[in-house]
Design a protein around this motif. Structure first.
Motif, PDB file in Angstrom:
ATOM      1  N   SER A 186     115.092  42.006 123.181  1.00 52.41           N
ATOM      2  CA  SER A 186     114.083  42.017 124.243  1.00 52.41           C
ATOM      3  C   SER A 186     114.735  41.819 125.610  1.00 52.41           C
ATOM      4  CB  SER A 186     113.073  40.901 123.981  1.00 52.41           C
ATOM      5  OG  SER A 186     112.072  40.868 124.969  1.00 52.41           O
ATOM      6  N   PRO A 187     114.275  42.507 126.663  1.00 58.60           N
ATOM      7  CA  PRO A 187     113.173  43.482 126.634  1.00 58.60           C
ATOM      8  C   PRO A 187     113.578  44.775 125.949  1.00 58.60           C
ATOM      9  CG  PRO A 187     114.166  43.412 128.811  1.00 58.60           C
ATOM     10  CD  PRO A 187     114.804  42.308 128.021  1.00 58.60           C
ATOM     11  N   TRP A 188     112.649  45.336 125.196  1.00 55.92           N
ATOM     12  CA  TRP A 188     112.952  46.527 124.419  1.00 55.92           C
ATOM     13  C   TRP A 188     113.316  47.696 125.320  1.00 55.92           C
ATOM     14  CZ3 TRP A 188     108.475  46.451 120.268  1.00 55.92           C
ATOM     15  CH2 TRP A 188     108.680  45.353 119.411  1.00 55.92           C
ATOM     16  N   GLN A 189     114.244  48.500 124.824  1.00 60.68           N
ATOM     17  CA  GLN A 189     114.747  49.657 125.575  1.00 60.68           C
ATOM     18  C   GLN A 189     114.251  50.979 125.002  1.00 60.68           C
ATOM     19  OE1 GLN A 189     116.689  49.047 128.407  1.00 60.68           O
ATOM     20  NE2 GLN A 189     115.983  46.978 127.911  1.00 60.68           N
ATOM     21  N   GLY A 190     113.223  50.917 124.170  1.00 61.15           N
ATOM     22  CA  GLY A 190     112.687  52.147 123.612  1.00 61.15           C
ATOM     23  C   GLY A 190     113.525  52.724 122.498  1.00 61.15           C
ATOM     24  N   CYS A 191     114.213  51.869 121.751  1.00 63.35           N
ATOM     25  CA  CYS A 191     115.047  52.321 120.629  1.00 63.35           C
ATOM     26  C   CYS A 191     114.426  51.922 119.290  1.00 63.35           C
ATOM     27  CB  CYS A 191     116.453  51.737 120.740  1.00 63.35           C
ATOM     28  SG  CYS A 191     117.316  52.236 122.246  1.00 63.35           S
ATOM     29  N   ASP A 192     113.094  51.811 119.281  1.00 63.22           N
ATOM     30  CA  ASP A 192     112.346  51.468 118.060  1.00 63.22           C
ATOM     31  C   ASP A 192     112.763  50.121 117.486  1.00 63.22           C
ATOM     32  OD1 ASP A 192     110.568  53.736 117.886  1.00 63.22           O
ATOM     33  OD2 ASP A 192     112.340  54.926 117.444  1.00 63.22           O
ATOM     34  N   GLU A 193     112.907  49.154 118.400  1.00 59.55           N
ATOM     35  CA  GLU A 193     113.221  47.793 117.984  1.00 59.55           C
ATOM     36  C   GLU A 193     112.105  47.187 117.130  1.00 59.55           C
ATOM     37  OE1 GLU A 193     115.246  48.509 122.007  1.00 59.55           O
ATOM     38  OE2 GLU A 193     113.315  48.963 121.058  1.00 59.55           O
ATOM     39  N   TRP A 194     110.893  47.730 117.216  1.00 52.20           N
ATOM     40  CA  TRP A 194     109.762  47.224 116.436  1.00 52.20           C
ATOM     41  C   TRP A 194     110.021  47.288 114.934  1.00 52.20           C
ATOM     42  CZ3 TRP A 194     107.369  50.800 113.200  1.00 52.20           C
ATOM     43  CH2 TRP A 194     107.618  52.152 113.472  1.00 52.20           C
ATOM     44  N   LEU A 195     110.939  48.158 114.514  1.00 51.31           N
ATOM     45  CA  LEU A 195     111.247  48.254 113.082  1.00 51.31           C
ATOM     46  C   LEU A 195     111.842  46.956 112.543  1.00 51.31           C
ATOM     47  CD1 LEU A 195     112.729  51.852 113.140  1.00 51.31           C
ATOM     48  CD2 LEU A 195     110.589  51.175 112.018  1.00 51.31           C
ATOM     49  N   LEU A 196     112.442  46.140 113.413  1.00 47.43           N
ATOM     50  CA  LEU A 196     113.004  44.858 112.979  1.00 47.43           C
ATOM     51  C   LEU A 196     111.921  43.816 112.728  1.00 47.43           C
ATOM     52  CD1 LEU A 196     116.074  44.660 115.381  1.00 47.43           C
ATOM     53  CD2 LEU A 196     116.129  45.011 112.907  1.00 47.43           C
ATOM     54  N   LEU A 197     110.688  44.095 113.142  1.00 47.24           N
ATOM     55  CA  LEU A 197     109.584  43.186 112.883  1.00 47.24           C
ATOM     56  C   LEU A 197     108.895  43.463 111.544  1.00 47.24           C
ATOM     57  CD1 LEU A 197     107.941  42.969 116.426  1.00 47.24           C
ATOM     58  CD2 LEU A 197     109.049  41.100 115.189  1.00 47.24           C
ATOM     59  N   LEU A 198     109.317  44.500 110.842  1.00 50.25           N
ATOM     60  CA  LEU A 198     108.714  44.795 109.544  1.00 50.25           C
ATOM     61  C   LEU A 198     109.130  43.730 108.535  1.00 50.25           C
ATOM     62  CD1 LEU A 198     109.134  48.674 109.302  1.00 50.25           C
ATOM     63  CD2 LEU A 198     107.492  47.306 110.636  1.00 50.25           C
ATOM     64  N   SER A 199     108.188  43.338 107.690  1.00 47.34           N
ATOM     65  CA  SER A 199     108.437  42.238 106.754  1.00 47.34           C
ATOM     66  C   SER A 199     109.584  42.528 105.800  1.00 47.34           C
ATOM     67  CB  SER A 199     107.158  41.947 105.948  1.00 47.34           C
ATOM     68  OG  SER A 199     106.119  41.516 106.794  1.00 47.34           O
ATOM     69  N   ALA A 200     109.831  43.804 105.474  1.00 44.33           N
ATOM     70  CA  ALA A 200     110.840  44.142 104.468  1.00 44.33           C
ATOM     71  C   ALA A 200     112.174  44.577 105.067  1.00 44.33           C
ATOM     72  CB  ALA A 200     110.308  45.253 103.556  1.00 44.33           C
ATOM     73  N   THR A 201     112.289  44.682 106.400  1.00 39.69           N
ATOM     74  CA  THR A 201     113.548  45.120 106.997  1.00 39.69           C
ATOM     75  C   THR A 201     114.651  44.115 106.714  1.00 39.69           C
ATOM     76  OG1 THR A 201     112.433  46.338 108.766  1.00 39.69           O
ATOM     77  CG2 THR A 201     114.716  45.691 109.155  1.00 39.69           C
ATOM     78  N   ARG A 202     115.797  44.596 106.227  1.00 44.37           N
ATOM     79  CA  ARG A 202     116.916  43.721 105.869  1.00 44.37           C
ATOM     80  C   ARG A 202     118.223  44.412 106.220  1.00 44.37           C
ATOM     81  NH1 ARG A 202     118.988  44.959 100.442  1.00 44.37           N
ATOM     82  NH2 ARG A 202     119.532  42.769 100.155  1.00 44.37           N
ATOM     83  N   TYR A 203     119.242  43.623 106.517  1.00 42.85           N
ATOM     84  CA  TYR A 203     120.556  44.182 106.819  1.00 42.85           C
ATOM     85  C   TYR A 203     121.605  43.100 106.637  1.00 42.85           C
ATOM     86  CZ  TYR A 203     119.428  42.103 111.395  1.00 42.85           C
ATOM     87  OH  TYR A 203     119.052  41.253 112.408  1.00 42.85           O
ATOM     88  N   ALA A 204     122.868  43.490 106.664  1.00 40.30           N
ATOM     89  CA  ALA A 204     123.967  42.535 106.500  1.00 40.30           C
ATOM     90  C   ALA A 204     124.215  41.797 107.803  1.00 40.30           C
ATOM     91  CB  ALA A 204     125.232  43.264 106.053  1.00 40.30           C
ATOM     92  N   SER A 205     124.688  40.560 107.696  1.00 39.62           N
ATOM     93  CA  SER A 205     124.801  39.667 108.839  1.00 39.62           C
ATOM     94  C   SER A 205     125.815  40.157 109.868  1.00 39.62           C
ATOM     95  CB  SER A 205     125.181  38.263 108.378  1.00 39.62           C
ATOM     96  OG  SER A 205     126.472  38.266 107.790  1.00 39.62           O
TER      97      SER A 205
END
Length: 230
Positions: A186-205
């Protein structure tokens, strides 16, 4: 637990409606990392309403400094200090299954608010509506789930391969699982950062991670209570 067909269809509907800023093909290509959907048995647990703040980390690590935090009440993003904190913290990290259960708060939609595209206001745990409730607080009373990049106890394994069915963290060598992170961009730059708010989104640290502590539910005899299936 996991990214369902219905959730993938909801993302496609957002894309068709013009709610995505970029081509979401990379998201769909990586979606299998959060699949297949599976049943997990959870024991009751306590989880912090908010990730640890800078001031809270200093309770256990008095010398802790965070050059990225604007104030002592901001969420702490730990790097080299993470292992030191975990050694002295009287709580544990959530397993990945516990984190997703807490984030979903009884829902099966993209995020706890439904299948619409999440709004950037959802990452602000101090944003209140006219009823005085936090826009980033879910039905469990947990604030800003998905906002910070929160580290879990599990070692990263693609596709939940050989994952326990009782929500125990997967142990071993390698990077840990991280959930969330939309607020860190934040602030979002229009790169679909909202996908990180999905309950199932996961990635390596990666380098900077927040900590949302977990503890067992005590009883009058001092023993954890027994849980059920979610």
């Amino acid at each position: 637990m996991g990214l369902s067909d219905a959730e993938l269809d909801a993302v496609r509907a957002i894309e068709r409606a013009g709610g995505a800023n970029d081509d979401l093909e990379p998201f769909f290509a990586g979606a299998d990392q959060a699949r297949p959907v599976r049943d997990v048995r959870l024991e009751p647990f306590l989880i912090a309403r908010h990730p640890l703040t800078v001031a809270q980390v200093r309770h256990w690590l008095p010398e802790y400094e965070d050059s990225f935090a604007p104030s002592d009440t901001s969420t702490a993003r730990l790097e080299d200090e993470l292992d030191d904190l975990l050694r002295v913290l009287p709580f544990r990290l959530p397993s990945e299954a516990e984190w997703e259960y807490a984030a979903r708060a009884g829902t099966t939609t993209l995020n706890f608010r439904g299948d619409d595209r999440p709004d950037e206001e959802q990452i602000l745990d101090d944003f209140a509506d006219e009823q005085g409730t936090s826009a980033a607080e879910n039905a469990f009373g947990l604030a800003a789930m998905g906002s910070a990049n929160e580290i879990c106890a599990d070692v990263w394994i693609p596709h939940f391969k050989d994952a326990p069915v009782d929500a125990r963290p997967r142990t071993g060598d390698g990077p840990r699982v991280v959930r969330g992170g939309a607020g860190d961009l934040s602030p979002w730059q229009g790169c679909d950062e909202w996908l990180l708010l999905l309950s199932a989104t996961r990635y390596a640290s990666h380098d900077f991670t927040a900590v949302r502590p977990v503890a067992p539910v005590p009883t009058s005899q001092g023993q954890p209570v027994q849980g059920g299936r979610r």
